[in-house]
Design an enzyme around this catalytic site. Structure first.
Site, mmCIF file in Angstrom:
data_model
loop_
_atom_site.group_PDB
_atom_site.id
_atom_site.type_symbol
_atom_site.label_atom_id
_atom_site.label_comp_id
_atom_site.label_asym_id
_atom_site.label_seq_id
_atom_site.Cartn_x
_atom_site.Cartn_y
_atom_site.Cartn_z
ATOM 1 N N ARG A 195 0.802 -1.251 -0.105
ATOM 2 C CA ARG A 195 0.010 -0.059 0.141
ATOM 3 C C ARG A 195 0.870 1.239 -0.006
ATOM 4 O O ARG A 195 1.839 1.341 0.657
ATOM 5 C CB ARG A 195 -0.843 -0.077 1.185
ATOM 6 N N THR B 9 -8.871 0.617 -9.385
ATOM 7 C CA THR B 9 -8.388 -0.869 -8.952
ATOM 8 C C THR B 9 -8.642 -1.986 -10.007
ATOM 9 O O THR B 9 -9.466 -1.871 -10.922
ATOM 10 C CB THR B 9 -9.192 -1.229 -7.472
ATOM 11 N N ASP C 289 -7.647 8.664 -0.237
ATOM 12 C CA ASP C 289 -8.471 7.640 0.676
ATOM 13 C C ASP C 289 -8.277 8.082 2.130
ATOM 14 O O ASP C 289 -9.101 7.342 3.155
ATOM 15 C CB ASP C 289 -7.741 6.306 0.345
ATOM 16 N N SER D 295 -7.939 1.323 2.800
ATOM 17 C CA SER D 295 -8.530 0.764 1.738
ATOM 18 C C SER D 295 -9.567 -0.213 1.911
ATOM 19 O O SER D 295 -9.811 -0.582 2.963
ATOM 20 C CB SER D 295 -7.088 -0.160 0.898
ATOM 21 N N SER D 296 -10.230 -0.469 0.733
ATOM 22 C CA SER D 296 -11.355 -1.259 0.570
ATOM 23 C C SER D 296 -10.927 -2.323 -0.062
ATOM 24 O O SER D 296 -11.750 -3.432 -0.331
ATOM 25 C CB SER D 296 -12.492 -0.714 -0.173
ATOM 26 N N GLY E 265 -13.584 -1.474 -7.369
ATOM 27 C CA GLY E 265 -14.784 -0.863 -7.235
ATOM 28 C C GLY E 265 -15.047 0.177 -6.310
ATOM 29 O O GLY E 265 -15.844 0.154 -5.757
ATOM 30 N N GLY E 266 -13.731 0.632 -5.515
ATOM 31 C CA GLY E 266 -13.749 1.454 -4.478
ATOM 32 C C GLY E 266 -14.261 0.715 -3.285
ATOM 33 O O GLY E 266 -14.142 -0.426 -3.087
#
Length: 608
Positions: A122, A419, A466, A491-492, A514-515
């Site tokens: 990340r 993503t 984010d 993050s997702s 997809g966020g």
């Protein structure tokens, strides 16, 4: 008028260079020669029916056919799942630049046949940032898109450092060999896919970047057309350097200097990313989170990802409710199941907004992230779900899974985007799920040519958006996911591996872009595969329903009007919208593997 891009040199010389980077012993072991596939771009975004793919020995699923093929050829040559993932990601940097690349970050969950590993690539905040990074002179948050298309939004990229760490531990082929597909395609050119063309057409800010505007658009400012052969000589040179020198080539030297110059000299909103930030970035190996659910063990990524915790909160709460007579109605998720799923999502996202952030900066509730998945806690949360009445927008509050050392405020909802996802199983049964991102489509809209002076290059991320733009709430209580120096934004991304609890055998690998909706896409697909018994492709085909705590969004045109109306009668504020997931999934079968690729995007599965 489209201006042809020059080819730096014949691809045969390129492959010769790639082979020279390998030792004679390595060449004897691998004998890998990349063969350019005869793959044409798929149709544009929309619903493209896919039958799924059955394989016996190995499988690779990725978001673009050229990327999938690169991983396939690496697996054919005896490479590991990690080797294939590196080749796939390098090609995605070239052919799907709007979604991921070497200018961004990634999470990777890997199973080596015995243990599950979690590798964190990340992005991190520069060392000089202040918590008011995204506040204007009046102390108010910047407009979201102004923050995105800026130097301030760029975090220190981590994908290459993470992949290098994973390759050191689990690679079979030499590092340099894994870059041959992407270098060849960058040098010789690849056809602009319908999805890339559409993404270019839908972005204005990318035209404002001098390099990107000249590279991805015609002289008249029109996006390059579908099928146009685009060469990227700058990226070819950059990847050659990384193939020879490792991730150091990006984090120091000319490439790093160009990244820093582009960020610090942004014409509108410059950032503070420094050479030292790039040089000192480290990837991390973290303890994966593995959660028992029914007869399965579901393994995913820990914070700074909120993916696994929120996915398993949703699934755990669903499991605590009385069983439904049927979850599917006419092969679609029914009203009763959708109501429960949306309500569980509201509760899980309320917890996510208060508690989850970089664990190097924020302590878990009760000192352990598993407190958020404790069965008693989830049963308590599930009891708040009423059978016939929604909590409504903003009606869900965070719970109290464990004592906190510091009180945190709830983060306001912000947009999340972008993503790409990769799932791979190799011939030895080693498996991975890797989700990779530059965040918004085309990231910060900054193209770095690595100091080569050639056309093309790679895009820089905007992952720092984010973070919560506001560092505190109105009462001054700090928000867990606020900006801090060196911190990794929440993050997702939800790369997921599933195992049978009895045999410990792999059951599935999956994930999605997809966020924030990645969480819903992954949770729904897991339920469909593990609980409803659907194969990977049928599970990915199902329509989506999501909520971040406000309105319920149902995938446009996919549900009967009676379903929408029934949800409204239960108090849901229902809207239809495009929910363009990009799910990839591979599941084990008695014959080998079966892979599915999201019908909403261009991905495919390949294997033997």
């Amino acid at each position: 008028m489209v201006i042809p891009r020059p080819c730096r040199r014949p691809v045969s010389l390129l492959l010769l260079l790639a082979s020279l980077l390998l030792s004679p012993a390595a060449l004897a072991e691998t004998d890998f020669q990349y063969q350019r596939p005869d793959i044409a771009p798929e149709m544009g975004s929309g619903h493209q029916e896919k039958a799924g793919w059955a394989t016996q020995t190995f499988a690779v699923a990725a978001a673009n056919p050229l990327a999938t093929d690169a991983g396939y050829q690496i697996l054919q040559a005896g490479g590991s799942a990690i080797d294939a993932a590196i080749a796939v990601q390098m090609v995605l940097t070239l052919v799907e630049p709007q979604s991921s690349g070497i200018g961004g970050g990634s999470f990777l969950v890997y199973h080596d046949g015995e243990e599950v590993k979690a590798y964190d690539g990340r992005e991190s905040a520069p060392s000089s940032v202040k918590e008011g990074l995204f506040l204007n002179a009046d102390g108010e948050p910047l407009a979201f898109m102004k923050a995105v298309a800026s130097g301030r939004s760029v975090g220190v990229p981590g994908t290459l450092r993470m992949l290098e760490m994973a390759h050191d531990a689990h690679g079979r082929l030499p590092w340099a060999a894994l870059f041959a597909p992407a270098i060849a395609l960058a040098d010789e050119g690849f056809p602009i896919s319908p999805r890339l063309h559409q993404s270019l057409a839908n972005t204005d800010a990318l035209r404002n970047d001098a390099r990107a505007g000249a590279f991805y658009f015609t002289e008249q400012g029109e996006p390059l057309p579908e099928g146009y052969t685009l060469k990227n000589p700058a990226l070819a040179v950059i990847l050659e350097r990384v193939a020879e020198q490792g991730s150091t080539a990006l984090h120091t030297g000319d490439i790093a200097a160009d990244i820093v110059a582009r960020v610090q000299n942004h014409p509108d909103v410059p950032g503070s990313l420094s050479l030292e930030d790039l040089a000192t970035y480290t990837a991390k190996e973290r303890d994966p989170l593995c959660t028992d659910w029914q007869s399965y063990r579901v393994c995913g990524f820990p914070p700074p990802s909120s993916g696994h915790l929120t996915v398993m909160q949703i699934m755990g709460m669903l499991e605590e409710r009385p069983p439904l007579e049927t979850a599917l109605e006419d092969d679609l998720p029914g009203v009763d199941w959708l109501h429960r799923f949306l309500e569980a999502s509201r509760l899980a996202f309320a917890d996510r907004g208060r508690y989850i952030a970089d664990p190097d900066y924020v302590e878990a509730p009760g000192g352990d992230w598993s407190s958020m998945l404790d069965p008693d806690y989830l049963a308590e949360r599930a009891s708040l779900i009423e059978a016939e009445q929604s909590m409504g927008s903003g009606g869900a509050s965070p719970g109290n899974p464990g004592a906190l050392a510091t009180a945190w405020a709830v983060q306001p909802t912000q947009p999340e985007y972008g993503t790409s996802h990769i799932s791979i199983v190799d011939e030895h049964g080693n498996a991975l799920a890797m989700t990779s991102s530059i965040e918004q489509a085309f990231g910060a809209r900054i193209l770095s040519d690595g100091g080569t002076g050639m056309p093309g290059g790679f895009l820089l991320n905007n992952q720092l958006t984010d973070f919560s733009f506001a560092p505190t709430d109105d009462e001054g209580t700090p928000i867990a996911n606020r900006v801090e120096p060196g911190k990794r934004p929440r993050s997702s991304m939800s790369p997921t591996l599933v195992f049978d609890r009895g045999s410990d055998e792999l059951v599935a690998s999956l994930g999605s872009p997809g966020g924030a909706a990645i969480i819903h896409y992954t949770a729904r697909s897991l339920v469909a595969m593990l609980d409803w018994g659907l194969d990977a492709q049928r599970a990915l085909d199902l329509p989506h329903a999501i909520t971040l705590g406000g309105p319920a969004y149902l995938e446009a045109g996919r549900f009967p009007s009676a379903t929408l109306e029934a949800l409204r009668e239960r108090g849901h504020e229902v809207e239809e919208r495009e929910l363009t997931s990009g799910l990839q999934a591979i599941q084990r079968t008695e014959e080998g593997y079966f892979g599915g690729a999201d019908p909403r995007r261009e991905g495919i599965v390949m294997g033997e």
